[in-house]
Motif scaffolding. Structure first.
Motif, mmCIF file in Angstrom:
data_model
loop_
_atom_site.group_PDB
_atom_site.id
_atom_site.type_symbol
_atom_site.label_atom_id
_atom_site.label_comp_id
_atom_site.label_asym_id
_atom_site.label_seq_id
_atom_site.Cartn_x
_atom_site.Cartn_y
_atom_site.Cartn_z
ATOM 1 N N PHE A 47 27.161 58.071 46.892
ATOM 2 C CA PHE A 47 27.985 59.269 47.096
ATOM 3 C C PHE A 47 29.031 59.089 48.188
ATOM 4 O O PHE A 47 29.844 59.975 48.411
ATOM 5 N N ARG A 48 28.992 57.947 48.877
ATOM 6 C CA ARG A 48 29.881 57.721 50.012
ATOM 7 C C ARG A 48 31.277 57.379 49.510
ATOM 8 O O ARG A 48 31.443 56.526 48.650
ATOM 9 N N ASN A 106 31.398 62.350 55.224
ATOM 10 C CA ASN A 106 29.973 62.551 54.991
ATOM 11 C C ASN A 106 29.526 63.906 55.531
ATOM 12 O O ASN A 106 29.558 64.158 56.727
ATOM 13 N N ALA A 156 22.177 57.361 49.890
ATOM 14 C CA ALA A 156 23.442 58.091 49.759
ATOM 15 C C ALA A 156 24.633 57.188 49.493
ATOM 16 O O ALA A 156 25.758 57.677 49.355
ATOM 17 N N ASP A 157 24.402 55.897 49.407
ATOM 18 C CA ASP A 157 25.508 54.953 49.228
ATOM 19 C C ASP A 157 26.361 55.292 48.009
ATOM 20 O O ASP A 157 27.584 55.157 48.034
ATOM 21 N N SER A 185 30.468 64.439 48.630
ATOM 22 C CA SER A 185 30.338 64.227 50.073
ATOM 23 C C SER A 185 29.228 65.069 50.683
ATOM 24 O O SER A 185 28.683 64.721 51.729
ATOM 25 N N SER A 212 26.298 62.962 50.920
ATOM 26 C CA SER A 212 26.525 61.662 51.546
ATOM 27 C C SER A 212 26.352 61.735 53.048
ATOM 28 O O SER A 212 26.767 62.694 53.694
#
Length: 561
Positions: free
Chosen positions: A274-275, A281, A271-272, A256, A259
């Motif tokens: 890691f979302r 986030n 960052a998708d 996060s 993200s």
């Protein structure tokens, strides 16, 4: 004069970096935004008419203390009270105060940076970087967690008190803490976990401050006691507590911290991967941490020791990061073991109320920004370089234009509301009403125009008690009635409504699918014939029925059309 100039700059930045919010001040979507608009509307209404009724919002009838079933956001509503003297438009008040959280978070962070020794330009930049941090803008739809405007003042007056020992500063820090807690109880409870280590650093060896500090803390606790009691009376009957598994789900895994919001124009797509689930986030961008690292390197090279305030901010930053990880430390789907929050949660009952530990992000963004400002003071970049740093850092925060599709503009207070709400406003008394259909949270996706939160916003036009409601929790009694509502106009449902004194049932034709409507229509003749219902008004696609006892059968009046 400096503060007025800062206000003007931050006003321009707020409009630009939250565009197109400033030109959509009268529109509202369903869900959390609508809930907070209702909440502000109720607060203003209660303060104008009968302040003693403030805890007892007009939702979830016949329950009391319903304002305590979610965040009251009183500390943020305070920002818009001057405007409330001239309008009762809850949607307008909500949209204005949401923008004000950016403006005042920037201004108070600017003041904190000045207190820590930064010059005018660096302080202005620090304020902007905090207010528009990706960690804050990730919460742009949630007024509670946007209410960060008082936390810089908590640190500012605490640092002054630690330095000078003046009781006045301790009391001002306590007052700011109360306002911060009232703006977001989540932040207030999390602060009880993340602030103590930083306070130890600030006050170590300054034991003569303890007496005044403890007095200020006790006074803050007493000031918050009525709000605590309101929440207790609202939640205790529901035996409400967050489960450990729920908290783990909504805590922040390690990824996060890489993200950011999908709206972020620079890193959103990158960052998708890691979302994760929920509002987790916590990526602050690269510029601000880079400045902090540059400052640390410069100090090590000069063999200069960091100030006590810098160490305290660093401790606050690290503590918040650990708390955000929640009861279990997770990374990319792997459980790495227990986190300190799990121990806190098991030993201190109040921490069991926290579900989303990643909301400790405000205590990441604020110290990180202040440490960056201290680094800039140390590095002394030229004006052009500083301007370039500011452009890069703010560029990392860009989420504009914020998507506002047509479906999200369910309510527009510039237009006439549906006629049924004006009809309700014209009826004398405060007879309880129910809107049908009654949709659960998934109704936000299926039929958002008929979600409970929308009924709540329109109730600001008449303020009659609603059987309907939407908040952070769903009372058991409400869930039972909502379940029975699927069988309307069954006698079981009507009996439940009569049992709590409900007078009117408003049926919204467009809120039903074709098969649901067909079933409803089949049962209506028997309900009307028995006298259980009486049609009193047909207003467009909405029909108002009076819920009558069988003894009133045959006394129906001609419906208004």
């Amino acid at each position: 004069m400096r503060s007025l100039r800062a206000l003007a700059i931050y006003a321009v930045l707020t409009v630009a970096l939250t565009w197109p919010f400033a030109v959509n001040l009268h529109v509202m979507d369903a869900g959390d935004s609508a809930f907070f608009a209702w909440e502000i509307g109720w607060t203003v209404h209660a303060l104008k008419t009968d302040p003693s009724q403030l805890p007892h919002g007009n939702i979830f009838h016949p329950l009391r203390y319903t304002l305590g079933m979610d965040e009251p956001v009183l500390g943020t509503t305070a920002l818009v009270l001057p405007l409330a003297l001239f309008t009762d438009d809850a949607v307008l008040l909500y949209n204005v105060v949401r923008l004000l959280t950016f403006l005042f978070s920037a201004l108070t962070a600017c003041w904190l940076a000045r207190e820590l020794g930064s010059g005018e330009s660096v302080s202005l930049l620090a304020g902007a970087l905090f207010a528009f941090s990706p960690i804050r803008t990730d919460q742009v739809a949630h007024l509670s967690t946007l209410g960060t405007q008082w936390w810089p003042l908590v640190l500012l007056f605490t640092i002054r008190f630690a330095r000078g020992g003046k009781a006045r500063d301790a009391l001002l820090a306590a007052a700011a803490f109360v306002l911060a807690f009232l703006a977001c109880g989540y932040h207030g409870v999390l602060a009880a976990a993340v602030l103590p280590p930083a306070l130890v650093v600030l006050f170590w060896g300054r034991w003569d401050r303890l007496k005044a500090g403890l007095l200020a803390a006790v006074l803050a606790g007493l000031a918050l006691l009525p709000v605590y009691r309101m929440h207790q009376k609202a939640l205790a009957p529901e035996r409400y507590a967050r489960g450990t598994e729920e908290t783990i789900l909504y805590s922040a895994p390690v990824e996060s911290f890489l993200s950011t919001s999908s709206w972020n124009r620079v890193y959103g797509e990158i960052a998708d991967a890691f979302r994760t689930v929920g509002p987790n986030n916590l990526f602050p961008g690269f510029a601000v941490p880079g400045l902090v690292l540059a400052g640390i390197i410069a100090m090590r090279r000069s063999r200069e020791r960091p100030s006590r305030e810098a160490v305290a901010l660093g401790v606050l930053l690290l503590t918040a990061a650990v708390v955000a990880l929640g009861p279990r430390v997770r990374a990319f789907g792997h459980d790495l073991g227990p986190g300190p929050w799990g121990l806190l949660r098991d030993t201190v009952p109040v921490f069991q109320m926290i579900r989303v530990t990643s909301r400790a992000g405000v205590f990441l963004a604020l110290p990180l920004t202040m440490l960056a400002a201290m680094a800039l003071r140390r590095l002394e970049p030229k004006r052009r370089v500083l301007a370039g740093i500011g452009l890069v850092a703010l560029g990392e925060t860009l989420i504009v234009p914020i998507p506002m599709p047509q479906w999200s503009k369910l309510i527009d207070t510039r237009r006439e509301p549906p006629p049924v709400y004006r009809w309700l406003a014209e009826q004398p008394g405060r007879d309880p009403i129910v809107h049908l259909p009654m949709l659960d949270v998934y109704g936000l996706e299926r039929r958002p125009a008929f979600h409970e939160s929308v009924y709540m916003v329109y109730s600001t036009l008449h303020w009659k008690p609603l059987v309907n409601g939407y908040a952070g929790i769903e009372p058991r009694r409400y869930v039972e009635i909502r379940s029975l509502a699927r069988s309307f106009p069954s006698e079981a449902f009507l009996a439940a409504l009569r049992g709590i004194g409900t007078r009117y049932a408003i049926v919204h034709r467009k809120g039903y699918g074709p098969f649901q409507w067909e079933r409803l229509q089949k049962g209506m003749p028997d309900a009307l014939a028995s006298g259980a219902l009486r049609e009193v008004a047909v207003l467009g696609n909405d029909t108002v029925y009076e819920i009558a006892s069988p003894s009133l059968a045959g006394r129906a009046e001609a419906p208004a059309r």
